[in-house]
Design a protein around this motif. Structure first.
Motif, short mmCIF file in Angstrom:
data_model
loop_
_atom_site.label_atom_id
_atom_site.label_comp_id
_atom_site.label_asym_id
_atom_site.label_seq_id
_atom_site.Cartn_x
_atom_site.Cartn_y
_atom_site.Cartn_z
N HIS A 105 0.57 -1.23 -0.03
CA HIS A 105 0.05 -0.08 -0.02
C HIS A 105 0.85 1.17 -0.04
CE1 HIS A 105 -3.23 2.80 1.44
NE2 HIS A 105 -4.14 1.79 1.01
N SER A 107 0.60 3.72 1.63
CA SER A 107 0.51 4.41 2.91
C SER A 107 1.32 3.63 3.99
CB SER A 107 -0.77 4.62 3.43
OG SER A 107 -1.65 5.46 2.66
N ALA A 123 3.36 12.92 5.77
CA ALA A 123 1.83 12.64 5.39
C ALA A 123 0.85 12.66 6.55
CB ALA A 123 2.04 11.13 4.74
N GLN A 127 -2.27 15.31 6.93
CA GLN A 127 -3.71 14.54 7.13
C GLN A 127 -4.28 15.16 8.46
OE1 GLN A 127 -5.69 12.74 5.04
NE2 GLN A 127 -3.93 12.94 3.64
N HIS A 131 -7.98 16.32 8.62
CA HIS A 131 -9.20 15.63 9.51
C HIS A 131 -8.83 16.13 11.03
CE1 HIS A 131 -8.48 13.26 5.78
NE2 HIS A 131 -9.86 13.17 5.89
N ASP A 210 -3.61 -3.05 5.87
CA ASP A 210 -3.56 -2.10 4.86
C ASP A 210 -4.86 -2.88 3.68
OD1 ASP A 210 -1.26 -1.36 6.15
OD2 ASP A 210 -0.22 -2.00 4.41
N LYS A 214 -8.38 -0.70 2.92
CA LYS A 214 -8.75 -0.52 1.47
C LYS A 214 -9.87 -0.78 1.11
CE LYS A 214 -7.10 -0.40 -3.27
NZ LYS A 214 -5.87 -0.98 -3.79
N THR A 221 -7.86 7.61 5.78
CA THR A 221 -6.37 7.59 5.43
C THR A 221 -5.68 7.05 6.43
OG1 THR A 221 -6.39 9.89 5.95
CG2 THR A 221 -6.86 9.60 3.62
N GLU A 223 -1.48 6.15 8.01
CA GLU A 223 0.13 6.18 7.58
C GLU A 223 0.60 5.00 8.43
OE1 GLU A 223 -1.44 9.62 7.05
OE2 GLU A 223 -0.94 9.27 9.00
N CYS A 231 -4.52 6.67 12.14
CA CYS A 231 -5.60 6.66 10.89
C CYS A 231 -6.34 8.09 11.33
CB CYS A 231 -6.76 5.48 11.44
SG CYS A 231 -6.01 4.00 10.97
N HIS A 232 -6.81 8.66 10.33
CA HIS A 232 -7.45 9.93 10.45
C HIS A 232 -8.91 9.88 9.85
CE1 HIS A 232 -3.44 11.70 10.39
NE2 HIS A 232 -3.04 10.45 9.50
#
Length: 424
Positions: A105, A107, A123, A127, A131, A210, A214, A221, A223, A231-232
């Motif tokens: 992925h 991310s 990243a 984000q 968010h 991951d 998805k 989103t 990382e 997570c966001h």
């Protein structure tokens, strides 16, 4: 008569694996054979690895277990394979990684070619602007609890090569050996410190987290750097829903969350006024929290930004104290000697922790300046009556000679300037 091998493994591949292991360095395993020792009969040792792997008879030795202290007083188990076993593992990595890497992925940042921790932090920073809510996940003892059966199922999706799966199975089952010679059998987990461990860990979480995210939560989103995940979400409600869903998924994959460290965080800034008890989180050595920042127009406001974490600052302070300035004086070290000792360490701190909100790191590195000033004040007669003069003198050298020795003020290069005060 030519010997027929069970598996086709090129000798050139073994040579390339050796070069990679040599570049990564590392200590000896349970056999106490260092890389230098191994190279005394390099051709013979590499031939043994190739011959045994090609014939299917390669059996990995036990993994040396070392307990690394953590900041919370606990320890982290680190497995150290022998030099020869690291080369054998690298042979598999060189073959397997090009096939698996393209599937990972975007991310996922940990232990991947062309990816870095700084990219993951950058990243996350972007984000957090987009968010308001973050799920800070902490997977409990991830490397130690990876399920072997599920891992091998994931591996079969990418490799049908019999000898690769054979040796990975043997590496997963290879026992730990303690300092007293006793052994711990392993039925789960991947040793931290092994060459192939990061690739296998990424492969496991690729399917456990991951790909599942998805499909199940495509709008969320995240990382991920190995098992460090954030997570966001746009709302508290969604963050709580997603966290509950993630916990069930990880449990299904025989993993669990550390409930004390997993939490929902509110990304508070000048425009976000909601009340929430948790407004900061740590990620890859940086603390994200509300900070005073300056806009491109020169205006100050409260932003949610990363900077070096308190844990990292504590480790830096401990390292500085371990240098022991009084010993510098007793050993009659020159400033050039000191620069060779501390410069690589300081440069590493600046290169990593100075990437985001560097002012906090610069303030903390003043301790290095004070240590050097104390050394100069004691060593040089002309400075003994004036304590402040020691600091000014070091600052002047740093300002005029910006080069190799980094301090909180700048850099000192004795190769370019011979200051008369250096002569006692």
């Amino acid at each position: 008569m030519q010997t027929v091998k069970s598996f086709i493994i090129s000798r050139q591949l073994v040579w390339q694996a050796y070069l990679r292991v040599k570049a990564n360095k590392g200590s000896a395993g349970i056999d106490q054979v260092t890389l230098t020792d191994f190279e005394k009969d390099l051709k013979g040792n590499l031939y043994k690895i190739w011959n045994r792997m090609s014939s299917g008879s390669y059996m990995p030795p036990p993994v040396k277990l070392v307990e690394i202290p953590k900041s919370d007083g606990k320890t982290r188990p680190l497995g150290i394979p022998t030099v020869g076993d690291r080369i054998a593992q690298m042979v598999v990595v060189l073959l397997l990684e090009p096939d698996i890497e393209p599937h990972f992925h975007q991310s996922s940042y940990g232990y991947r070619p062309g990816r870095s921790a700084h990219q993951a932090v950058a990243a996350a920073k972007e984000q957090c602007r987009a968010h308001r809510w973050v799920i800070d996940l902490d997977v409990s003892k991830f490397f130690d609890t990876i399920d072997h059966e599920l891992l091998m199922k994931a591996l079969e999706r990418h490799s049908q090569t019999d000898w690769i799966r054979l040796y990975i199975t043997r590496w997963l089952r290879s026992p730990y050996e303690l300092a007293d010679g006793s052994r711990i059998e392993r039925t789960q987990g991947v040793p931290q410190g092994s060459v192939i461990g990061p690739l296998l860990a990424n492969l496991f979480l690729h399917y456990a987290f991951d790909q599942w995210m998805k499909i199940t939560h495509p709008a969320v989103t995240f990382e991920r750097y190995a098992d460090d995940i954030v997570c966001h979400c746009p709302s508290q409600w969604e963050a709580e829903l997603v966290l509950s869903s993630i916990e069930k998924r990880l449990n299904a994959c025989k993993l669990s969350l550390n409930q004390e460290k997993t939490r929902i965080v509110y990304c508070k800034d000048s425009n976000r006024k909601a009340r929430w008890s948790v407004i900061q989180f740590d990620f890859l050595g940086f603390t994200f929290c509300p900070r005073h920042v300056k806009s491109q127009k020169g205006e100050f406001f409260t932003g949610f930004a990363p900077a070096i974490s308190r844990k990292a600052l504590a480790r830096i302070s401990e390292t500085i104290r371990s240098w022991n300035v009084s010993q510098w004086i007793g050993w009659s070290l020159s400033l050039e000697d000191i620069s060779k000792k501390i410069n690589p360490v300081i440069r590493g701190w600046i290169n990593y922790y100075g990437k985001f909100y560097p002012s906090i790191l610069r303030i903390h590195l003043r301790h290095v300046d004070l240590a050097l000033a104390k050394w100069a004040h004691t060593k040089f007669k002309r400075l003994r009556r004036h304590k402040r003069r020691s600091t000014y003198w070091l600052g002047a050298i740093a300002e005029k000679n910006r080069s190799y020795l980094h301090t909180g003020n700048g850099a000192i290069n004795l190769q370019q300037r011979k200051d008369p005060l250096l002569v006692d």
